[in-house]
Design a protein around this motif. Structure first.
Motif, PDB file in Angstrom:
ATOM      1  N   ARG A 263       0.814  -1.216   0.000  1.00 25.26           N
ATOM      2  CA  ARG A 263       0.000   0.000   0.000  1.00 25.26           C
ATOM      3  C   ARG A 263       0.853   1.273   0.000  1.00 25.26           C
ATOM      4  O   ARG A 263       0.513   2.234  -0.676  1.00 25.26           O
ATOM      5  N   ASP A 264       1.930   1.257   0.775  1.00 22.24           N
ATOM      6  CA  ASP A 264       2.623   2.519   1.056  1.00 22.24           C
ATOM      7  C   ASP A 264       3.805   2.744   0.131  1.00 22.24           C
ATOM      8  O   ASP A 264       4.953   2.733   0.540  1.00 22.24           O
ATOM      9  N   GLU A 265       3.485   2.951  -1.141  1.00 22.66           N
ATOM     10  CA  GLU A 265       4.513   3.176  -2.149  1.00 22.66           C
ATOM     11  C   GLU A 265       4.489   4.632  -2.593  1.00 22.66           C
ATOM     12  O   GLU A 265       3.497   5.342  -2.423  1.00 22.66           O
ATOM     13  N   ALA A 266       5.585   5.051  -3.167  1.00 20.19           N
ATOM     14  CA  ALA A 266       5.650   6.378  -3.767  1.00 20.19           C
ATOM     15  C   ALA A 266       6.400   6.267  -5.086  1.00 20.19           C
ATOM     16  O   ALA A 266       7.294   5.442  -5.229  1.00 20.19           O
ATOM     17  N   LYS A 267       5.973   7.084  -6.033  1.00 23.93           N
ATOM     18  CA  LYS A 267       6.620   7.104  -7.345  1.00 23.93           C
ATOM     19  C   LYS A 267       7.399   8.407  -7.452  1.00 23.93           C
ATOM     20  O   LYS A 267       6.888   9.483  -7.138  1.00 23.93           O
ATOM     21  N   MET A 268       8.641   8.318  -7.861  1.00 21.32           N
ATOM     22  CA  MET A 268       9.475   9.509  -8.020  1.00 21.32           C
ATOM     23  C   MET A 268       9.998   9.530  -9.460  1.00 21.32           C
ATOM     24  O   MET A 268      10.463   8.506  -9.954  1.00 21.32           O
ATOM     25  N   THR A 269       9.921  10.686 -10.083  1.00 25.29           N
ATOM     26  CA  THR A 269      10.409  10.797 -11.458  1.00 25.29           C
ATOM     27  C   THR A 269      11.395  11.951 -11.566  1.00 25.29           C
ATOM     28  O   THR A 269      11.083  13.088 -11.180  1.00 25.29           O
ATOM     29  N   LEU A 270      12.563  11.648 -12.092  1.00 22.25           N
ATOM     30  CA  LEU A 270      13.559  12.670 -12.400  1.00 22.25           C
ATOM     31  C   LEU A 270      13.337  13.063 -13.854  1.00 22.25           C
ATOM     32  O   LEU A 270      13.377  12.218 -14.750  1.00 22.25           O
ATOM     33  N   ILE A 271      13.049  14.355 -14.086  1.00 22.77           N
ATOM     34  CA  ILE A 271      12.734  14.835 -15.433  1.00 22.77           C
ATOM     35  C   ILE A 271      14.015  15.328 -16.120  1.00 22.77           C
ATOM     36  O   ILE A 271      14.830  16.010 -15.497  1.00 22.77           O
ATOM     37  N   ALA A 272      14.128  14.973 -17.373  1.00 23.66           N
ATOM     38  CA  ALA A 272      15.206  15.486 -18.237  1.00 23.66           C
ATOM     39  C   ALA A 272      16.581  15.203 -17.644  1.00 23.66           C
ATOM     40  O   ALA A 272      17.400  16.104 -17.416  1.00 23.66           O
ATOM     41  N   VAL A 273      16.805  13.953 -17.365  1.00 19.33           N
ATOM     42  CA  VAL A 273      18.122  13.531 -16.881  1.00 19.33           C
ATOM     43  C   VAL A 273      19.061  13.480 -18.084  1.00 19.33           C
ATOM     44  O   VAL A 273      18.691  12.965 -19.144  1.00 19.33           O
ATOM     45  N   ALA A 274      20.250  14.045 -17.931  1.00 22.75           N
ATOM     46  CA  ALA A 274      21.229  13.966 -19.021  1.00 22.75           C
ATOM     47  C   ALA A 274      21.539  12.497 -19.264  1.00 22.75           C
ATOM     48  O   ALA A 274      21.990  11.794 -18.362  1.00 22.75           O
ATOM     49  N   ASP A 275      21.257  12.014 -20.463  1.00 17.72           N
ATOM     50  CA  ASP A 275      21.354  10.582 -20.739  1.00 17.72           C
ATOM     51  C   ASP A 275      22.732  10.243 -21.297  1.00 17.72           C
ATOM     52  O   ASP A 275      23.010  10.435 -22.464  1.00 17.72           O
ATOM     53  N   ARG A 276      23.560   9.718 -20.422  1.00 20.00           N
ATOM     54  CA  ARG A 276      24.901   9.302 -20.845  1.00 20.00           C
ATOM     55  C   ARG A 276      25.219   7.993 -20.151  1.00 20.00           C
ATOM     56  O   ARG A 276      24.551   7.625 -19.168  1.00 20.00           O
ATOM     57  N   PRO A 277      26.213   7.257 -20.661  1.00 23.54           N
ATOM     58  CA  PRO A 277      26.537   5.985 -20.003  1.00 23.54           C
ATOM     59  C   PRO A 277      26.847   6.216 -18.530  1.00 23.54           C
ATOM     60  O   PRO A 277      27.508   7.188 -18.169  1.00 23.54           O
ATOM     61  N   GLY A 278      26.317   5.355 -17.677  1.00 21.04           N
ATOM     62  CA  GLY A 278      26.604   5.463 -16.243  1.00 21.04           C
ATOM     63  C   GLY A 278      25.590   6.302 -15.500  1.00 21.04           C
ATOM     64  O   GLY A 278      25.681   6.473 -14.289  1.00 21.04           O
ATOM     65  N   VAL A 279      24.562   6.836 -16.204  1.00 22.03           N
ATOM     66  CA  VAL A 279      23.623   7.710 -15.516  1.00 22.03           C
ATOM     67  C   VAL A 279      22.812   6.935 -14.469  1.00 22.03           C
ATOM     68  O   VAL A 279      22.505   7.449 -13.394  1.00 22.03           O
ATOM     69  N   ALA A 280      22.474   5.659 -14.786  1.00 24.26           N
ATOM     70  CA  ALA A 280      21.686   4.880 -13.829  1.00 24.26           C
ATOM     71  C   ALA A 280      22.453   4.702 -12.528  1.00 24.26           C
ATOM     72  O   ALA A 280      21.906   4.885 -11.435  1.00 24.26           O
ATOM     73  N   SER A 281      23.732   4.380 -12.629  1.00 28.56           N
ATOM     74  CA  SER A 281      24.482   4.180 -11.386  1.00 28.56           C
ATOM     75  C   SER A 281      24.716   5.507 -10.684  1.00 28.56           C
ATOM     76  O   SER A 281      24.806   5.570  -9.457  1.00 28.56           O
ATOM     77  N   ALA A 282      24.757   6.601 -11.441  1.00 31.26           N
ATOM     78  CA  ALA A 282      24.904   7.912 -10.816  1.00 31.26           C
ATOM     79  C   ALA A 282      23.671   8.267  -9.994  1.00 31.26           C
ATOM     80  O   ALA A 282      23.745   9.008  -9.025  1.00 31.26           O
ATOM     81  N   ILE A 283      22.519   7.708 -10.385  1.00 26.92           N
ATOM     82  CA  ILE A 283      21.283   7.966  -9.635  1.00 26.92           C
ATOM     83  C   ILE A 283      21.131   6.961  -8.488  1.00 26.92           C
ATOM     84  O   ILE A 283      20.912   7.341  -7.334  1.00 26.92           O
ATOM     85  N   PHE A 284      21.253   5.689  -8.820  1.00 27.63           N
ATOM     86  CA  PHE A 284      20.890   4.673  -7.818  1.00 27.63           C
ATOM     87  C   PHE A 284      22.017   4.360  -6.840  1.00 27.63           C
ATOM     88  O   PHE A 284      21.771   3.824  -5.768  1.00 27.63           O
ATOM     89  N   GLY A 285      23.236   4.752  -7.189  1.00 26.63           N
ATOM     90  CA  GLY A 285      24.339   4.652  -6.219  1.00 26.63           C
ATOM     91  C   GLY A 285      24.070   5.505  -4.987  1.00 26.63           C
ATOM     92  O   GLY A 285      23.997   4.996  -3.869  1.00 26.63           O
ATOM     93  N   PRO A 286      23.861   6.822  -5.179  1.00 23.81           N
ATOM     94  CA  PRO A 286      23.583   7.686  -4.016  1.00 23.81           C
ATOM     95  C   PRO A 286      22.329   7.256  -3.243  1.00 23.81           C
ATOM     96  O   PRO A 286      22.282   7.378  -2.023  1.00 23.81           O
ATOM     97  N   LEU A 287      21.305   6.741  -3.954  1.00 22.85           N
ATOM     98  CA  LEU A 287      20.091   6.297  -3.249  1.00 22.85           C
ATOM     99  C   LEU A 287      20.409   5.099  -2.354  1.00 22.85           C
ATOM    100  O   LEU A 287      19.955   5.027  -1.211  1.00 22.85           O
ATOM    101  N   ALA A 288      21.208   4.158  -2.874  1.00 23.97           N
ATOM    102  CA  ALA A 288      21.577   2.981  -2.076  1.00 23.97           C
ATOM    103  C   ALA A 288      22.389   3.400  -0.859  1.00 23.97           C
ATOM    104  O   ALA A 288      22.161   2.927   0.258  1.00 23.97           O
ATOM    105  N   GLU A 289      23.316   4.331  -1.085  1.00 28.61           N
ATOM    106  CA  GLU A 289      24.143   4.807   0.041  1.00 28.61           C
ATOM    107  C   GLU A 289      23.293   5.456   1.117  1.00 28.61           C
ATOM    108  O   GLU A 289      23.605   5.387   2.299  1.00 28.61           O
ATOM    109  N   ALA A 290      22.196   6.104   0.691  1.00 33.93           N
ATOM    110  CA  ALA A 290      21.307   6.764   1.654  1.00 33.93           C
ATOM    111  C   ALA A 290      20.339   5.769   2.291  1.00 33.93           C
ATOM    112  O   ALA A 290      19.494   6.152   3.094  1.00 33.93           O
ATOM    113  N   GLY A 291      20.445   4.492   1.921  1.00 27.93           N
ATOM    114  CA  GLY A 291      19.601   3.473   2.530  1.00 27.93           C
ATOM    115  C   GLY A 291      18.188   3.457   1.984  1.00 27.93           C
ATOM    116  O   GLY A 291      17.254   3.004   2.650  1.00 27.93           O
ATOM    117  N   VAL A 292      18.014   3.947   0.766  1.00 28.39           N
ATOM    118  CA  VAL A 292      16.678   3.944   0.154  1.00 28.39           C
ATOM    119  C   VAL A 292      16.473   2.616  -0.584  1.00 28.39           C
ATOM    120  O   VAL A 292      17.331   2.181  -1.349  1.00 28.39           O
TER     121      VAL A 292
END
Lengths: 417, 417
Positions: A263-292
């Motif tokens: 039930r308790d989900e949230a959707k987050m969208t980053l708009i207009a992310v500069a699309d280059r190789p490694g962008v996914a890890s640039a986003i989800f690395g910091p999220l993992a480090e923050a314990g998300v």
């Protein structure tokens, strides 16, 4: 002598009367000719009380002391259960983690098993003891400190003992009488399953069906431990509850076994992310480090559609609703540090996740189509889709949650055996 | 590094705030340059709760399981105290009995110390740890089971650690600020003693002054551990409380140090006991077997006076009032079995015991005469007298208890330093 592991959760040993009731279930298995290893949780509420004291004493607490304190609840119920069994004339004794010993890593608060030597318990069974009552959720590190396994750890203890001692089965007694096709509080048509495959149970457990702890199911799957979930508050026999087992042991499986939700989900969208190789890890690395705990991830190449200039993309992911703020701060910090660039961060905290799970999907096509059709027929808009080999998950508006679960339960005829 | 042992009882660690308060007292000693071994009891009420659960589970409980259950309360406070000290920046860790290890006999529920090896704690102090927080009241048997020392066992743990580690002093923090000349609730003139000899404290402890557990005083006397009783709820410094010490360390001692009392006594008299060799053991053997704690014993050769025929005697003894029935049954059974013969058993359950205690009595005559005179002046009738080297005890009607205590306190001028 054949051996069973029986695990009783906090509500099943919540007071003296309930401990007596649980002991009667152990007595019945001893009468059937089993030696029994009983794994007990703390009385319900006790672990929370202890955690509250620790947190009230020290903000940044030493996890070794935390473990020394919170493990005490299981020691109490182990002793009481052994006493109750003795009172019934059954030779039994209690075992604390360090007495077995249950050797674990030193990762206090979330320790993992290293080994459970059989010598001490086997010697007692050989002496004629019928029951070993083991305090769940705890172990001992190589440094001789008490460790705990994290929440739900008693289920994991039970499965680990079943594996180490070659138990015929591991029975998890809890406050529900089995695993259901969906939550009976949402759909009155929900039906108890007689059997479910490990893989399905894993998807259901991690999707929020709070019957079994995920790690315990993983461990059971790896060691092929037959796991049974059944009620400690009802009369039970060898056919009660739900057996979680290898898919080969399921004679006729349906395409879909259950509909889970979160039930308790949230959707987050980053708009207009500069699309280059490694962008996914640039986003989800910091999220993992923050314990998300990021769950679903969808990437849309959308520069045309959204009118973006240059080579950009939109990145959508879902997180538990109570981690939205943490996720936003992590993203803002990453942007400030130049790790990632985006024009906007859009949050939707009014969503829920519904999932259709079944090992039959592997060999059957059309499950996704049927899922989407069932939701469309009820005018439920799908916001995000994610699939695995045996699961289809969709993110929808939270207000449609009950409607969607019922529609999918009907569409796959889960009320019929 | 000089070392102190500090022991905090159940009320002194009764909640998070009190644990914090106790930790501040430890912090003050660390600031004075001490390494500290802290011994903690369970939070007040917790041990009783655990005992209640054990007794509710099993009437004739297995003492090994009893110990496994009731020892858990001390483990909780040990962990919390270590956490609180760490929060204050003091390097500390908790130790459960089996971790030290505190080796005891296997007499579960009333175990005795065998040894407390110093290696583990010494190694931690050498690493720079300033405080070892040890769970009181518990140990480990040669069989690897958890043992407990019996009620008040944490005091004994504290003294044993002070002896094993050569502590400069053993401070017992409790809910009173020291040892008094008598109970302040009975005599407003009661005065706190700065020092008291071990022997006197022993007599006072066993006479019902509930400040220190008897066994802990015995142990302190044997190992010459300086014991200090002081309040955990007041500001304290090195001169606070009462020091229990060797009589040589008491510069000027008074003849009498205190007046103790015990309210719930009963007097039992066996009339016309056949007086032959071995009659005393024929009476007190069965009483001991029945678990009756006989205190004072008086034998009167009374055949003439009471008009008895033949060679008979009256035997009077005192017991705690709640053991009267058990004592009577033991006597009736012994008579039925032909072990002892008597014409009647007279019970007086309206008596109390008052005792005058002081090491000065050894060298000073006239204390008994002064005691009897003070009681006579108030018309208090003495029913039984018993004396030791440093004590005079009398049994009187319970209704005169307060009067007698006050009269004796005045007679020996105990309100004056």
């Amino acid at each position: 002598m054949p051996l069973l592991v029986m695990k009783f959760g906090g509500t099943s040993v919540g007071d003296i009367a309930r401990i007596e009731n649980a002991a009667k279930k152990v007595q019945a298995e001893v009468a059937r000719g089993y030696d029994v290893i009983v794994i007990v949780s703390a009385m319900s509420g006790k672990t929370n009380e202890l955690v509250g004291w620790v947190e009230g004493t020290s903000k940044l607490y030493d996890a070794r002391e935390y473990d020394a304190v919170v493990s005490s609840g299981e020691n109490v119920t182990a002793g009481l259960m052994a006493l109750r069994l003795q009172e019934m004339g059954i030779p039994a004794r209690s075992w604390q983690g360090w007495q077995v010993p249950i050797n674990t890593t030193s990762a206090h608060g979330s320790a993992r098993f290293i080994s459970i030597p059989r010598e001490n318990l086997d010697a007692k069974f050989a002496e004629g003891f019928k029951v070993a009552v083991v305090a769940g959720f705890q172990g001992i590190s190589a440094e001789g400190r008490i460790t705990t396994l994290g929440r739900g750890g008693s289920d994991t203890t039970a499965v680990a003992f079943a594996a180490a001692f070659g138990a015929e089965r591991c029975d998890i007694y809890t406050d529900v009488d089995g695993v259901y096709t969906t939550d009976p509080r949402i759909s009155p048509k929900a039906r108890k399953l007689d059997r479910i495959a490990f893989e399905e149970m894993l998807e259901l457990a991690s999707l929020g069906a709070k019957v079994l702890q995920t790690r315990s199911v993983e461990l059971a799957m790896r060691y092929k431990v037959k796991l049974r979930v059944l009620s400690s508050f009802e009369d039970t026999d060898e056919t009660s509850g739900t057996l979680v087992c290898d898919e080969e042991d399921i004679v006729e499986s349906k395409v879909v076994s259950g509909v889970a939700y979160s039930r308790d989900e949230a959707k987050m969208t980053l708009i207009a992310v500069a699309d280059r190789p490694g962008v996914a890890s640039a986003i989800f690395g910091p999220l993992a480090e923050a314990g998300v705990n990021v769950d679903m991830i969808v990437q849309n190449i959308s520069e045309q559609a959204a009118g973006h200039s240059g080579n950009t993309t939109d990145m959508t992911f879902s997180v538990p609703i109570n981690q939205v703020e943490r996720a936003r701060k992590a993203m803002e910090a990453a942007r400030a540090a130049g790790i990632v660039s985006y024009s906007d961060l859009v949050e939707d905290t009014e969503v829920a996740k519904v999932s259709v799970v079944g090992i039959g999907m592997r060999s059957q096509v059309g499950v996704a189509a049927k899922t989407f059709a069932a939701l469309a027929a009820e005018n439920v808009n799908i916001k995000v889709i994610a699939t695995s080999e045996i699961k289809i998950s969709v993110l929808i508006d939270r207000k449609y949650l009950e409607l969607a679960v019922q529609a999918l339960h009907d569409a796959f005829e889960l009320d019929k055996a």
